[in-house]
Design a protein around this motif. Structure first.
Motif, short mmCIF file in Angstrom:
data_model
loop_
_atom_site.label_atom_id
_atom_site.label_comp_id
_atom_site.label_asym_id
_atom_site.label_seq_id
_atom_site.Cartn_x
_atom_site.Cartn_y
_atom_site.Cartn_z
N SER A 106 -8.57 -2.02 0.34
CA SER A 106 -9.26 -1.21 1.34
C SER A 106 -8.70 0.21 1.30
N VAL A 107 -9.53 1.15 1.81
CA VAL A 107 -9.13 2.56 1.91
C VAL A 107 -9.51 3.04 3.30
N PRO A 147 -8.22 -1.25 -5.24
CA PRO A 147 -7.64 -1.39 -3.89
C PRO A 147 -8.43 -2.39 -3.05
N SER A 170 -5.90 4.26 -10.10
CA SER A 170 -5.26 3.00 -9.75
C SER A 170 -5.59 1.98 -10.83
N VAL A 176 -10.50 5.95 -8.53
CA VAL A 176 -10.89 5.66 -7.14
C VAL A 176 -11.41 6.96 -6.54
N SER A 213 -5.08 6.15 3.44
CA SER A 213 -4.25 4.95 3.31
C SER A 213 -4.92 3.99 2.35
N ILE A 214 -4.16 3.51 1.38
CA ILE A 214 -4.69 2.59 0.37
C ILE A 214 -3.89 1.30 0.42
N GLU A 215 -4.60 0.19 0.55
CA GLU A 215 -3.95 -1.12 0.57
C GLU A 215 -4.45 -1.97 -0.57
N TYR A 216 -3.56 -2.81 -1.07
CA TYR A 216 -3.90 -3.71 -2.19
C TYR A 216 -3.89 -5.16 -1.71
N GLY A 227 0.77 -1.23 0.00
CA GLY A 227 0.00 0.00 0.00
C GLY A 227 0.80 1.28 0.00
N TYR A 232 -14.82 2.44 -7.13
CA TYR A 232 -13.76 2.16 -8.10
C TYR A 232 -14.40 1.89 -9.46
#
Length: 749
Positions: A710-711, A708, A704, A729, A746-749, A689, A722
């Motif tokens: 989660s955000v 993602p 993106s 996003v 915060s962006i996680e993949y 992320g 998305y």
């Protein structure tokens, strides 16, 4: 061969810059002197040998033919505008900045040599450029005082060359800075904080009929709608002025009486508590202080500025006025230079010339400024807009000339500002002559074009183009001020979009109750701050030599830089321009056509500075009006089509390749004109992320290539949308409790 470190007069009589011919048939008396020091390898000064003495002289240099140029010249005493051409006869009188593309149309853009000519100051003389019917570039040199005739003549014009036009211009101005040592480049100056906040100016709301009550009503009206200004400029109309008994009034539509003179440094009755016409309140607490204290307390204003002319008022300071005798003001009758006289006539100057101007003794002018500004500061005033500055050039007789008089006034003015105001709080206005620019060490905000004229339909596209091209030159000295505008106006969005990319203060001059808050919300955050771009907004490189006002085909593109992105404003400015025959702004095409151009990542000249290591040139482009996201590979083009008086704003963000194979680019607050200005920090972690800090409130957008996982906002997981087709996003952030607060997304993949 006469050589000037990359600038050379060849054996065949041509002036070459880095091997490219710029001028031919150079006169034998032209002198080329290499620029010394500072690592300047591609610059030299032009001068003349054995010149006869005179207070005004014209020297032909050489012929310019079949090369594209752009110049900025004074079409009025006060203001510059742009002109494009390809031969010497196209160069107007009073040209203060001149850049030539030394390549024909068949050559690649990258192979062009850009040569800039800066006419400068030498001793008591000021140089400008002009052309003649033989296509010769000429230097016009004048002192402004018939008694000042002797000059050296060796360093009249600085010439610099290189492959990047913006770098050439910056380097040239810095070389002149080292040579003259009388001014400072913009990068060395302190920016006033008011530039970062939304403001309101009283001028187009009230003109000189402004009152303390009107100021309160204007602020209350904007605050009620959710766009509370954080600074206000109380423009012309607050001072104690009147005409001489024998004076001749000159009152144009919605303008001042230019025959009035200042007779007291304090405010008039309209700004005194319980003020009555004909009665003066001597208690300072009942003067400006009472209204300034009230509006700062009630409306949480950060800054209050007031207007004054550089000579006190349009007609100067009345000689012998009670309490002002020590300024030793004397009536002088201004005389305009022949170059200015050939351009647009001016009712203000004609009135001042007829009535005379009460000029404060230059040896007493610091005392005048210091007493005025210390009184204003004691009343809670934070800064000043200093107008009518170029009038000094017409008053040099008997004072050693225009350059020395201007410099003495500028030095006194800047010393008083430094002593009395805490944050370099001054806006320079009606000041587009090089006497001022090359004499300003501290002043860093300059009105960059003629006024916003709400009722002149010809003026609006002209305004945008003029500011952009003037800023190519002015932006090296100061941050441009694009002037106020009306949020309710047929061209309001057009003006607003331009200011969003201009890197300037943003302020309106709406009448109370006459606001478009939906428009203002695209410019102003809930805390009253703005998303100001970092640099002076200038035309893109491919627009420098096209004429977006007159050629019927060119879009004007203005570029700027944010902390993590670029921004481009695209404008159809066709259909109106300053007419050299009619000597005024005119609509020359009542139905200009739809035009098409293109936007590229490289249009943002300094985008690599914010892209980070390893960037391959790919960008995403977010179109504000269309609401579309486009991925642009390096050197690819996005077509742009604009109808007359239409605009678009593009956020241009370098594309980042993540460790997990995805691509990402933070856009910012997508409902704002300058979306990317909201992104204050970007941190990339491992393949899981990243974090983006975003200032303000509203819809946050990012590109993106992968959805993602989660955000979160400030560590709290939030819903997001998305779009699989575009990679957009989006998520919402609320109004922060703290001023200038940045949310952590915060962006996680």
């Amino acid at each position: 061969m006469t050589v000037g470190a990359g600038i050379a007069v060849q054996e065949d009589g041509s002036l070459a810059a880095l091997g490219a011919t710029v001028l031919t048939e150079v006169r034998d008396n032209v002198l080329v002197t290499p620029a010394a020091g500072g690592g300047m390898l591609d610059g030299a000064f032009l001068g003349v040998r054995s010149a006869p003495a005179g207070s005004r002289s014209v020297f032909p240099v050489g012929k310019l033919r079949d090369l594209r140029f752009m110049c900025t010249f004074r079409f009025k005493m006060w203001w510059m505008t742009q002109r494009m051409g390809s031969s010497g006869r196209d160069i107007p009188v009073e040209t203060q900045f001149f850049i030539v593309e030394a390549a024909d149309g068949a050559r690649e853009e990258q192979s062009a040599v850009y040569t800039v000519f800066l006419p400068i100051l030498e001793g008591s003389f000021r140089a400008v450029l002009q052309g003649n019917e033989d296509d010769e570039l000429e230097i016009c040199l004048e002192s402004g005082d018939p008694a000042v005739e002797s000059f050296e003549g060796t360093h009249l014009v600085y010439v610099g060359a290189g492959s990047d036009p913006f770098e050439v211009i910056t380097n040239a101005v810095k070389a002149v800075e080292r040579h003259l040592q009388t001014f400072s480049h913009r990068e060395k100056k302190k920016m006033p904080d008011m530039l970062n906040w939304f403001g309101w100016c009283t001028w187009d709301a009230f003109y000189t009929d402004v009152t303390a009550q009107g100021v309160k009503e204007g602020l209350q009206s904007l605050e009620k709608g959710g766009a509370a200004p954080k600074f206000v400029i109380i423009d012309d109309g607050w001072q104690s002025v009147s005409m001489d008994p024998a004076g001749t009034a000159c009152i144009s539509d919605n303008a001042a009486n230019f025959a009035n003179r200042l007779y007291n440094i304090k405010e008039n009755y309209k700004f005194q508590k319980n003020g009555r016409k004909g009665h003066r309140e001597d208690d300072p607490a009942n003067g400006l202080a009472h209204i300034v204290s009230e509006i700062k307390g009630k409306h949480e204003l950060k800054y209050v500025y007031v207007w004054h002319a550089i000579t006190g008022y349009w007609g100067g300071v009345r000689p012998g006025s009670d309490g002002m005798e020590h300024y030793q003001s004397k009536i002088q009758y201004p005389v305009s230079s022949p170059g200015v006289h050939k351009n647009e006539p001016c009712a203000a100057f004609d009135s001042i010339a007829a009535n005379g101007l009460g000029l404060v003794n230059p040896d007493k002018v610091f005392s005048f400024y210091n007493e005025l500004h210390s009184y204003l500061a004691s009343a809670g005033i934070d800064g000043v807009k200093v107008d009518v500055q170029n009038i000094l050039e017409s008053l040099g007789a008997g004072h050693g000339g225009r350059v020395l008089l201007t410099r003495k006034y500028q030095q006194a003015l800047e010393a008083s500002i430094a002593r009395n105001f805490r944050n370099n709080d001054i806006i320079s206005c009606m000041s587009h002559n090089t006497d001022n620019l090359y004499s300003s060490k501290r002043t860093v905000v300059v009105r960059a074009s003629d006024d916003f004229w709400p009722r002149d339909p010809a003026s609006h596209t002209i305004h945008i183009a003029s500011v952009a091209y003037n800023t190519v030159f002015l932006g090296e000295f100061m941050q441009p001020d694009w002037d106020m505008f009306h949020s309710v106006h047929p061209m309001a969005e057009y003006h607003a979009a331009a200011r969003a990319v201009g890197g300037c203060a943003i302020y309106v001059s709406d009448k109370p109750g006459n606001h478009d808050f939906d428009l203002l919300r695209k410019l102003v955050l809930p805390d009253g701050s703005i998303l100001r771009a970092k640099l002076p907004g200038r035309p893109t490189r491919d627009c420098l030599f096209s004429d977006p006002a007159r050629d019927g085909k060119s879009i004007l593109k203005i570029w700027n830089l944010n902390t993590h992105s670029g921004v481009i404003g695209a404008f159809n400015c066709q259909g109106a321009g300053w007419c050299r025959a009619g000597k005024k702004n005119l609509i020359h095409d009542v139905q200009p056509g739809t035009i098409t151009g293109a936007v590229r990542g490289r249009d943002v000249s300094r985008l690599p500075e914010v892209a980070g290591d390893g960037w391959n040139g790919d960008v995403i482009v977010y179109s504000h009006v269309a609401g579309e996201v486009t991925v642009l590979p390096k050197d690819a083009a996005l077509p742009v089509t604009l109808k007359p008086r239409e605009y678009e704003v593009f956020t241009v963000v370098p594309l980042k390749r993540l460790a997990n194979g995805a691509s990402f680019a933070p856009i910012g607050l997508i409902r704002m004109f300058n979306s990317g200005g909201a992104v204050t920090e970007v941190s990339y972690y491992d393949e899981a992320g990243l974090e983006v800090k975003v200032r303000g409130a509203g819809t946050v957008g990012a590109y993106s290539s992968a959805r993602p996982k989660s955000v979160a906002v400030d560590s709290e997981v939030v819903d997001f949308s998305y779009d699989d087709g575009t990679g957009l996003v989006t998520l919402e952030v609320g109004v922060p409790e703290r001023e200038l607060y940045s949310w952590t997304v915060s962006i996680e993949y």
